[in-house]
Design a protein around this motif. Sequence first.
Motif, short mmCIF file in Angstrom:
data_model
loop_
_atom_site.label_atom_id
_atom_site.label_comp_id
_atom_site.label_asym_id
_atom_site.label_seq_id
_atom_site.Cartn_x
_atom_site.Cartn_y
_atom_site.Cartn_z
N MET A 272 0.82 -1.20 0.00
CA MET A 272 0.00 0.00 0.00
C MET A 272 0.87 1.27 0.00
O MET A 272 0.36 2.33 -0.27
N SER A 273 2.14 1.12 0.29
CA SER A 273 3.00 2.30 0.37
C SER A 273 3.13 3.03 -0.96
O SER A 273 3.50 4.20 -0.98
N ARG A 274 2.82 2.39 -2.06
CA ARG A 274 2.92 3.06 -3.36
C ARG A 274 1.79 4.06 -3.58
O ARG A 274 1.85 4.87 -4.49
N TYR A 275 0.75 4.00 -2.74
CA TYR A 275 -0.39 4.89 -2.91
C TYR A 275 -0.31 6.05 -1.91
O TYR A 275 -0.04 5.85 -0.73
N ALA A 276 -0.59 7.23 -2.42
CA ALA A 276 -0.59 8.42 -1.57
C ALA A 276 -1.84 8.43 -0.69
O ALA A 276 -2.83 7.75 -0.97
N ASP A 277 -1.80 9.21 0.35
CA ASP A 277 -2.98 9.43 1.19
C ASP A 277 -4.12 9.96 0.33
O ASP A 277 -3.89 10.71 -0.64
N ASN A 278 -5.35 9.61 0.69
CA ASN A 278 -6.55 10.15 0.05
C ASN A 278 -6.56 9.94 -1.47
O ASN A 278 -6.94 10.82 -2.22
N THR A 279 -6.21 8.75 -1.91
CA THR A 279 -6.13 8.45 -3.35
C THR A 279 -7.46 7.99 -3.93
O THR A 279 -7.84 8.40 -5.02
N PHE A 280 -8.20 7.16 -3.22
CA PHE A 280 -9.33 6.45 -3.81
C PHE A 280 -10.68 6.95 -3.32
O PHE A 280 -10.86 7.27 -2.15
N ASP A 281 -11.65 6.97 -4.26
CA ASP A 281 -13.04 7.30 -3.91
C ASP A 281 -13.73 6.13 -3.23
O ASP A 281 -14.62 6.31 -2.41
N ILE A 282 -13.36 4.92 -3.62
CA ILE A 282 -13.90 3.69 -3.04
C ILE A 282 -12.73 2.74 -2.80
O ILE A 282 -11.88 2.58 -3.68
N THR A 283 -12.70 2.13 -1.65
CA THR A 283 -11.64 1.17 -1.33
C THR A 283 -12.29 -0.15 -0.97
O THR A 283 -13.23 -0.20 -0.17
N LEU A 284 -11.79 -1.22 -1.58
CA LEU A 284 -12.26 -2.57 -1.29
C LEU A 284 -11.20 -3.30 -0.47
O LEU A 284 -10.06 -3.39 -0.89
N VAL A 285 -11.60 -3.82 0.67
CA VAL A 285 -10.72 -4.66 1.49
C VAL A 285 -11.35 -6.05 1.45
O VAL A 285 -12.19 -6.39 2.27
N LEU A 286 -10.96 -6.81 0.45
CA LEU A 286 -11.58 -8.10 0.19
C LEU A 286 -10.57 -9.22 0.41
O LEU A 286 -9.55 -9.27 -0.26
#
Length: 146
Positions: free
Chosen positions: A1-15
């Motif tokens: 997940m470190s490759r993604y900046a804070d507040n990147t996604f409108d929807i996040t799936l934790v599946l």
Amino acid sequence: MSRYADNTFDITLVLGSMYHLFTMEDKIQCLREAIRVTKKGSIMFIDYCQFDASTVQAGFIQNLYGFLVENRLLDTQSYTPISNSNGIFELYRKEQIDALDEQFYCRRLHYVGTDMFTHYYKEQIDKMEDRLYQKYVEYLFTICEN
């Protein structure tokens, strides 16, 4: 997940994550990272393996009750899941999910169950008249929050 900046996604799936993590630290870290990459005010979907339906299926229908007890995966007094890596999945009850939620400043919108106990009665459900089936679906939506 470190490759993604804070507040990147409108929807996040934790599946899949929450039912393969066995320590509280790992669970909190997973959710913390999901929250970090989700834009403020956006939505996250998090899936959990529901304990009671899984216990009925594995413990009683598949006759694995002894396995659950021998591997310390089940409290035989309260029938509460015990978290340890002897199991394939981490199983949850609502109060355990609520305890995880308390670690964060997020608001849960809903609990949603997919098939819950429907799996065990699928032949009878397939034969239901339309009106009775609609009542069954209404019933399922009322128990999802539990």
